[in-house]
Enzyme design. Structure first.
Site, PDB file in Angstrom:
ATOM      1  N   ASN A 110       0.807  -1.222   0.000  1.00 19.47           N
ATOM      2  CA  ASN A 110       0.000   0.000   0.000  1.00 19.47           C
ATOM      3  C   ASN A 110       0.838   1.270   0.000  1.00 19.47           C
ATOM      4  O   ASN A 110       0.561   2.206  -0.758  1.00 19.47           O
ATOM      5  CB  ASN A 110      -0.912  -0.004   1.234  1.00 19.47           C
ATOM      6  CG  ASN A 110      -2.004  -1.038   1.137  1.00 19.47           C
ATOM      7  OD1 ASN A 110      -2.850  -0.967   0.267  1.00 19.47           O
ATOM      8  ND2 ASN A 110      -1.976  -2.010   2.023  1.00 19.47           N
ATOM      9  N   ILE A 133       1.845  -9.840   2.073  1.00 18.08           N
ATOM     10  CA  ILE A 133       1.314 -11.047   2.705  1.00 18.08           C
ATOM     11  C   ILE A 133      -0.043 -10.763   3.331  1.00 18.08           C
ATOM     12  O   ILE A 133      -0.790 -11.695   3.634  1.00 18.08           O
ATOM     13  CB  ILE A 133       2.276 -11.620   3.756  1.00 18.08           C
ATOM     14  CG1 ILE A 133       2.377 -10.713   4.979  1.00 18.08           C
ATOM     15  CG2 ILE A 133       3.653 -11.883   3.166  1.00 18.08           C
ATOM     16  CD1 ILE A 133       3.068 -11.372   6.157  1.00 18.08           C
ATOM     17  N   ASP A 134      -0.380  -9.475   3.517  1.00 14.17           N
ATOM     18  CA  ASP A 134      -1.649  -9.110   4.147  1.00 14.17           C
ATOM     19  C   ASP A 134      -2.831  -9.143   3.176  1.00 14.17           C
ATOM     20  O   ASP A 134      -3.981  -9.107   3.608  1.00 14.17           O
ATOM     21  CB  ASP A 134      -1.562  -7.706   4.756  1.00 14.17           C
ATOM     22  CG  ASP A 134      -0.628  -7.646   5.944  1.00 14.17           C
ATOM     23  OD1 ASP A 134      -0.352  -8.711   6.529  1.00 14.17           O
ATOM     24  OD2 ASP A 134      -0.163  -6.542   6.281  1.00 14.17           O
ATOM     25  N   ARG A 169      -4.376 -27.961  26.132  1.00 16.01           N
ATOM     26  CA  ARG A 169      -4.274 -26.526  26.351  1.00 16.01           C
ATOM     27  C   ARG A 169      -5.017 -25.732  25.283  1.00 16.01           C
ATOM     28  O   ARG A 169      -5.317 -26.242  24.210  1.00 16.01           O
ATOM     29  CB  ARG A 169      -2.797 -26.095  26.334  1.00 16.01           C
ATOM     30  CG  ARG A 169      -1.994 -26.524  27.530  1.00 16.01           C
ATOM     31  CD  ARG A 169      -0.530 -26.212  27.306  1.00 16.01           C
ATOM     32  NE  ARG A 169       0.280 -26.487  28.482  1.00 16.01           N
ATOM     33  CZ  ARG A 169       1.599 -26.534  28.481  1.00 16.01           C
ATOM     34  NH1 ARG A 169       2.272 -26.311  27.357  1.00 16.01           N
ATOM     35  NH2 ARG A 169       2.261 -26.791  29.586  1.00 16.01           N
ATOM     36  N   MET A 176       0.464 -12.131  11.182  1.00 19.24           N
ATOM     37  CA  MET A 176       0.562 -10.732  10.781  1.00 19.24           C
ATOM     38  C   MET A 176      -0.764 -10.212  10.224  1.00 19.24           C
ATOM     39  O   MET A 176      -1.629 -10.985   9.821  1.00 19.24           O
ATOM     40  CB  MET A 176       1.686 -10.541   9.763  1.00 19.24           C
ATOM     41  CG  MET A 176       3.066 -10.617  10.388  1.00 19.24           C
ATOM     42  SD  MET A 176       4.400 -10.275   9.214  1.00 19.24           S
ATOM     43  CE  MET A 176       5.786 -10.101  10.355  1.00 19.24           C
ATOM     44  N   GLY A 177      -0.870  -8.889  10.161  1.00 19.94           N
ATOM     45  CA  GLY A 177      -2.085  -8.240   9.690  1.00 19.94           C
ATOM     46  C   GLY A 177      -2.425  -7.071  10.584  1.00 19.94           C
ATOM     47  O   GLY A 177      -3.140  -7.227  11.578  1.00 19.94           O
ATOM     48  N   TYR A 266       8.190 -12.885  11.688  1.00 26.16           N
ATOM     49  CA  TYR A 266       8.756 -12.703  10.361  1.00 26.16           C
ATOM     50  C   TYR A 266       8.934 -13.979   9.565  1.00 26.16           C
ATOM     51  O   TYR A 266       9.219 -13.904   8.363  1.00 26.16           O
ATOM     52  CB  TYR A 266      10.096 -11.966  10.470  1.00 26.16           C
ATOM     53  CG  TYR A 266       9.938 -10.509  10.851  1.00 26.16           C
ATOM     54  CD1 TYR A 266       9.478  -9.577   9.933  1.00 26.16           C
ATOM     55  CD2 TYR A 266      10.200 -10.090  12.149  1.00 26.16           C
ATOM     56  CE1 TYR A 266       9.307  -8.248  10.294  1.00 26.16           C
ATOM     57  CE2 TYR A 266      10.041  -8.757  12.518  1.00 26.16           C
ATOM     58  CZ  TYR A 266       9.587  -7.846  11.577  1.00 26.16           C
ATOM     59  OH  TYR A 266       9.406  -6.531  11.936  1.00 26.16           O
ATOM     60  N   ILE A 267       8.774 -15.137  10.192  1.00 27.99           N
ATOM     61  CA  ILE A 267       8.890 -16.362   9.387  1.00 27.99           C
ATOM     62  C   ILE A 267       7.794 -16.426   8.324  1.00 27.99           C
ATOM     63  O   ILE A 267       7.949 -17.123   7.325  1.00 27.99           O
ATOM     64  CB  ILE A 267       8.857 -17.638  10.259  1.00 27.99           C
ATOM     65  CG1 ILE A 267       7.494 -17.811  10.926  1.00 27.99           C
ATOM     66  CG2 ILE A 267       9.967 -17.643  11.285  1.00 27.99           C
ATOM     67  CD1 ILE A 267       7.320 -19.171  11.556  1.00 27.99           C
ATOM     68  N   GLN A 268       6.719 -15.667   8.539  1.00 31.03           N
ATOM     69  CA  GLN A 268       5.639 -15.650   7.551  1.00 31.03           C
ATOM     70  C   GLN A 268       6.061 -14.965   6.247  1.00 31.03           C
ATOM     71  O   GLN A 268       5.453 -15.167   5.202  1.00 31.03           O
ATOM     72  CB  GLN A 268       4.422 -14.926   8.126  1.00 31.03           C
ATOM     73  CG  GLN A 268       3.812 -15.603   9.330  1.00 31.03           C
ATOM     74  CD  GLN A 268       2.900 -14.670  10.103  1.00 31.03           C
ATOM     75  OE1 GLN A 268       1.705 -14.590   9.836  1.00 31.03           O
ATOM     76  NE2 GLN A 268       3.446 -13.960  11.072  1.00 31.03           N
TER      77      GLN A 268
END
Length: 346
Positions: A110, A133-134, A169, A176-177, A266-268
């Site tokens: 953006n 990625i978003d 559990r 992210m986003g 950040y691995i994404q």
């Protein structure tokens, strides 16, 4: 023709595929000279570039990151530059002319599209290519980088299921986003998330705790909660908490059930792009070269009804593509019992 290519903003899988798509089509089909600009818009300010031959573009399709480098430089936000009296946009304009460019292809999200639109208004021939990625770039159904990040997040959820089940559990996973919940929504559904919290849907803490308590009462000993980093939660100035940390603590206090959080971070954004992202980035890149050859500037390459076309940058700048409340996927997920933390989930 001489065209420049730059990648700006955050990195993501598919950037090299897009560079390759632009460059190879420009060289092989249209006989253009291609310049790779280093470090995003900073490279246009400091005039850091290199010629890209077809050989330079070979073998990069599967690589993550960007061979050109990137930066968060926003030339219109802070226009002063060192000891120079002239503004950054003026310097970019002069360097564009100094390189003899006929077009500058800007690959980014953006913020990059907003800067690209302003440079177009400034008198430069600009073409934008959306990546993120978003998946929140307005005007395109899909941006490359999203599918790869979704696959990473989904695989992480698959792995967390096993430990959640073993220890009985509640596991809270943050993806992210900042403003848009596309990644949390899609990876959450693909990864079997029981409760998904996204910025576009305000959540009620009592709905969240009641839903998880009821699952436990029904004999479901573990739950998977997927949260987007940009959901609303109380933030203290001195103690910086993450969305996952806040939600996990709230759930454990309200339900008494052991709860743990995991932040994917950040691995994404790293690693090789998926096949889908390689194809989309290649299509976008080749289309950008075609636009340049026909003198169609001031546009962003976009995907509409599976067709790649152009949309004016002026229509894209300053807008976000958010998850709409009437999205069919939301209705389908609710029908399967997925909770989104709102009263519609009760």
């Amino acid at each position: 023709m001489k065209i420049g290519i730059l990648t700006a903003g955050g990195d993501c899988p598919g950037l090299n595929a897009a560079i390759r798509g632009v460059g190879k089509a420009a060289v092989l089909t249209y006989g253009m000279d291609v310049y790779g600009i280093s470090s995003g818009f900073l490279g246009m300010i400091e005039l850091e570039y290199r010629n890209l031959s077809e050989l330079d573009l070979s073998g990069i399709l599967t690589l993550g990151g960007t061979i050109l480098g990137t930066s968060r430089e926003k030339p219109f936000k802070d226009q002063s530059y060192g000891e120079y009296i002239r503004s950054k946009p003026d310097i970019i304009f002069d360097n564009y002319k100094k390189l003899g460019l006929d077009c500058l292809v800007c690959i980014g999200g953006n913020g990059t599209m907003k800067t690209a639109s302003k440079l177009s208004d400034y008198g430069l021939n600009i073409i934008g290519i959306p990546k993120t990625i978003d998946n929140d770039v307005w005007g395109t159904e899909l941006s490359f980088g999203f599918d790869s990040a979704m696959m990473v997040a989904t695989e992480a959820l698959d792995r967390i299921h096993t430990t959640a089940n073993s220890h009985k559990r509640i596991m809270v996973i943050e993806v992210m986003g900042h403003h848009a919940g596309w990644l949390a929504l899609y990876s959450g559904i693909a990864g079997g998330g029981d409760l998904i919290l996204i910025p576009e849907i305000p959540y009620d803490e009592s709905v969240v705790s009641d839903y998880l308590t009821e699952r436990n009462r029904q004999g479901k000993p573990y739950s998977i909660v997927v949260v987007a980093e940009g959901i609303d939660f109380p933030k203290k100035k001195k103690k910086k908490k993450s969305a996952a940390n806040y939600i996990a603590k709230m759930i454990q206090e309200e339900t008494g059930m052991p709860t743990r959080e995991t932040i994917l971070g950040y691995i994404q954004r790293g690693g090789s792009p998926t096949a889908a992202d390689r194809i989309l980035a290649t299509r976008f890149g080749a289309q950008a070269a075609d636009f340049a050859s026909r003198g169609e500037f001031g546009v962003m390459v976009a995907l509409h009804d599976q067709h790649v076309e152009g949309i004016p940058l002026s229509e894209v700048a300053g807008k976000l593509k958010l998850v709409p409340g009437d999205l069919p996927l939301l209705r389908k997920a609710r029908a399967l019992g997925t909770c989104f933390g709102d009263t519609l989930s009760t």
